[in-house]
Design a protein around this motif. Structure first.
Motif, PDB file in Angstrom:
ATOM      1  N   PHE A  65      -4.306  -8.408   1.369  1.00 35.43           N
ATOM      2  CA  PHE A  65      -4.057  -6.903   0.366  1.00 35.43           C
ATOM      3  C   PHE A  65      -5.299  -6.071   0.560  1.00 35.43           C
ATOM      4  CE2 PHE A  65      -0.889  -9.567  -1.662  1.00 35.43           C
ATOM      5  CZ  PHE A  65       0.193  -8.542  -1.473  1.00 35.43           C
ATOM      6  N   GLY A  66      -6.434  -6.495   0.262  1.00 33.45           N
ATOM      7  CA  GLY A  66      -7.866  -5.752   0.688  1.00 33.45           C
ATOM      8  C   GLY A  66      -7.852  -4.964   1.897  1.00 33.45           C
ATOM      9  N   PHE A  72      -5.383  -2.309   1.916  1.00 31.69           N
ATOM     10  CA  PHE A  72      -5.874  -1.158   1.181  1.00 31.69           C
ATOM     11  C   PHE A  72      -6.670  -0.463   2.301  1.00 31.69           C
ATOM     12  CE2 PHE A  72      -8.950   0.608  -2.044  1.00 31.69           C
ATOM     13  CZ  PHE A  72      -8.141   1.154  -2.626  1.00 31.69           C
ATOM     14  N   GLY A 131      -5.452   3.494   3.445  1.00 34.24           N
ATOM     15  CA  GLY A 131      -6.369   4.203   2.938  1.00 34.24           C
ATOM     16  C   GLY A 131      -7.135   5.399   3.928  1.00 34.24           C
ATOM     17  N   LEU A 137      -0.579   2.388  -0.917  1.00 31.82           N
ATOM     18  CA  LEU A 137      -1.930   2.339  -1.537  1.00 31.82           C
ATOM     19  C   LEU A 137      -1.900   1.693  -2.990  1.00 31.82           C
ATOM     20  CD1 LEU A 137      -4.065   5.582  -0.968  1.00 31.82           C
ATOM     21  CD2 LEU A 137      -4.517   3.436   0.110  1.00 31.82           C
ATOM     22  N   SER A 138      -1.012   1.958  -3.689  1.00 30.83           N
ATOM     23  CA  SER A 138      -0.808   1.290  -5.103  1.00 30.83           C
ATOM     24  C   SER A 138      -0.294  -0.132  -5.044  1.00 30.83           C
ATOM     25  CB  SER A 138       0.207   2.210  -5.967  1.00 30.83           C
ATOM     26  OG  SER A 138      -0.321   3.486  -6.069  1.00 30.83           O
ATOM     27  N   SER A 162      -0.971  -2.224  -2.182  1.00 30.19           N
ATOM     28  CA  SER A 162      -1.939  -3.008  -1.659  1.00 30.19           C
ATOM     29  C   SER A 162      -3.051  -3.152  -2.600  1.00 30.19           C
ATOM     30  CB  SER A 162      -2.357  -2.510  -0.493  1.00 30.19           C
ATOM     31  OG  SER A 162      -2.843  -1.003  -0.606  1.00 30.19           O
ATOM     32  N   LEU A 163      -3.469  -2.170  -3.395  1.00 28.67           N
ATOM     33  CA  LEU A 163      -4.507  -2.318  -4.557  1.00 28.67           C
ATOM     34  C   LEU A 163      -4.070  -3.280  -5.594  1.00 28.67           C
ATOM     35  CD1 LEU A 163      -7.182  -1.390  -5.820  1.00 28.67           C
ATOM     36  CD2 LEU A 163      -5.901   0.655  -6.729  1.00 28.67           C
ATOM     37  N   LEU A 212     -13.122  -1.198  -5.692  1.00 27.06           N
ATOM     38  CA  LEU A 212     -11.819  -0.578  -5.321  1.00 27.06           C
ATOM     39  C   LEU A 212     -11.385   0.645  -6.067  1.00 27.06           C
ATOM     40  CD1 LEU A 212      -9.824  -4.248  -5.585  1.00 27.06           C
ATOM     41  CD2 LEU A 212     -10.673  -3.068  -3.513  1.00 27.06           C
ATOM     42  N   LEU A 240     -11.025   4.276  -4.175  1.00 23.88           N
ATOM     43  CA  LEU A 240      -9.385   4.999  -4.132  1.00 23.88           C
ATOM     44  C   LEU A 240     -10.022   6.294  -4.632  1.00 23.88           C
ATOM     45  CD1 LEU A 240      -6.634   4.947  -4.290  1.00 23.88           C
ATOM     46  CD2 LEU A 240      -6.947   4.246  -7.056  1.00 23.88           C
TER      47      LEU A 240
END
Length: 284
Positions: A159-160, A163, A167, A198-199, A201-202, A241, A245
């Motif tokens: 997931f990181g 992200f 991004g 993005l939401s 994965s974050l 993180l 963002l």
């Protein structure tokens, strides 16, 4: 060869560091070898990627300055380098004495070559493919020193990575839009769609890291105090993180390695995280 991109390969140290084996000279040596091998492998792929994208790069506001697009490097030399670097990376992996390391790097070469040839033009698949490269980096470090990777560790890295990759696409879309010839998938993506990804994965990165940290936590004595260092490492991770963002929302982030090399808050958060997590691992 993009030396700035080698920062990504630091992920090779993640699993050995989390397992607390980097203080062992043999494990440290094998991890460093895996790191160098990934630098060579990635550089070879970058060479082929730039060779294939010469015409598109010449239309890009910054990529047109790359050596091949600008005509500063003979194409024959480039092709020879593109062959020599991946071969050297596999030979170097063999020096670790573990065939699994060779297999992981070979898988990385196959996946990234497929990305360069075709997958980079398929929306969503391009994101997952690039993110898989980060997971393979972490896996290379784990197999090089023969330590297991927990399911939550793998999810956190996955997931990181998503992200960061999403991004990058979001920032590229804001920076150059859908200008012809820049990146095929940018014509498919929309800012709203990438914001949703993005939401997701974050959130996935935060939840999986927190579960990983709490699952592996132990109260480690420091003097007369007992502090939960694993749990405390969540704080700098959240700051890093959220800070990244914010960078994306400011319209930056199309070159993540440059953001990490210049943003002092990100650097400070990373340094604090390394310090706290090192205390958790090496004082237990």
């Amino acid at each position: 060869m993009r030396p700035k991109q080698w920062l990504k390969n630091v992920l090779v140290f993640a699993a050995p560091g989390a397992a607390g084996v980097l203080d062992d000279p043999s494990s440290l040596w094998r991890t460093v070898v895996a790191f160098v091998a990934f630098c060579l492998a990635a550089s070879g792929i970058y060479v082929w990627n730039d060779l294939r994208d010469i015409e598109a790069d010449r239309l890009h506001p910054t990529k047109r300055n790359r050596p091949f697009a600008a005509g500063r490097v003979p194409l024959g030399v480039a092709r020879a380098t593109g062959v020599a670097l991946p071969v050297a990376s596999l030979l170097l992996c063999a020096a670790t004495g573990r065939w699994q390391t060779v297999a992981v790097v070979a898988t990385y070469l196959v996946v990234t070559t497929a990305y360069t040839v075709r997958l980079k033009e398929v929306a969503v698949i391009d994101l997952v493919t690039v993110a898989s490269g980060f997971v393979l980096r972490a896996a290379a470090g784990a197999v090089a020193v023969d330590v297991p990777m927990s399911r939550w560790f793998v999810l956190c890295v996955t997931f990181g990575s998503l992200f960061i990759v999403i991004g990058k696409r979001y920032a590229e879309l804001n920076e150059v839009g859908t200008a012809a010839g820049t990146r095929a998938t940018l014509e498919t993506y929309t800012p709203g769609f990438l914001r949703i990804l993005l939401s997701v994965s974050l959130g996935g990165a935060l939840i999986s890291y927190c579960v990983w940290a709490f699952e592996t936590s132990e109260l480690d004595p420091v003097g007369d105090l007992e502090l939960p260092f694993y749990e405390l490492s969540v704080v700098p991770m959240i700051v890093a993180l959220f800070r990244y963002l914010l960078v994306l929302e400011r319209g930056e982030g199309s070159a993540p390695e440059e953001v990490f090399a210049s943003d002092r808050v990100l650097q400070m958060s990373g340094a604090i995280w390394i310090f706290v997590y090192a205390l958790a691992v090496y004082t237990s």
